[in-house]
Design a protein around this motif. Structure first.
Motif: not given
Length: 114
Positions: A48-67
């Protein structure tokens, strides 16, 4: 697996950031310092930091979190050499049956960096 054309802007940013971390080419200053100190881990917060996004931004993307989780496991333990087939001993007819294993997340959807 979601097609690349169907990815939202946020998910695309996360996957691009993951690819940069996997290839050890971060653009974030803090993550570059961690890489030089050999302390860089591939975890959701760093992606999330590398993408320039806020904390918790990945919570809606379970496939990406699994990756992300499997990328860190591969970094720490290396690529698995476990067979893609599981043997099952049938109790009723006393025979072995083989079932293929399919994984829902793969690195084939990540962009390749030069």
């Amino acid at each position: 697996m979601t097609d690349k054309a169907e990815l939202s802007s946020t998910e695309r940013q996360l996957r691009d950031a993951l690819a940069r971390l996997v290839h050890q080419k971060p653009i974030n200053r803090e993550l570059k310092q961690k890489l030089k100190a050999n302390k860089l881990k591939i975890v959701v917060s760093n992606v999330e930091k590398e993408a320039g996004l806020s904390n918790g931004s990945a919570r809606r993307y379970p496939e990406t979190k699994a990756l992300i989780e499997s990328a860190e496991a591969n970094r720490v333990h290396g690529v698995s050499n476990v067979s893609d087939t599981v043997a099952y001993f049938g109790e009723s007819d006393r025979s072995f049956r083989f079932y293929p294993i399919t994984f829902s997340s793969s690195f084939s959807s990540l962009p390749v960096l030069p």
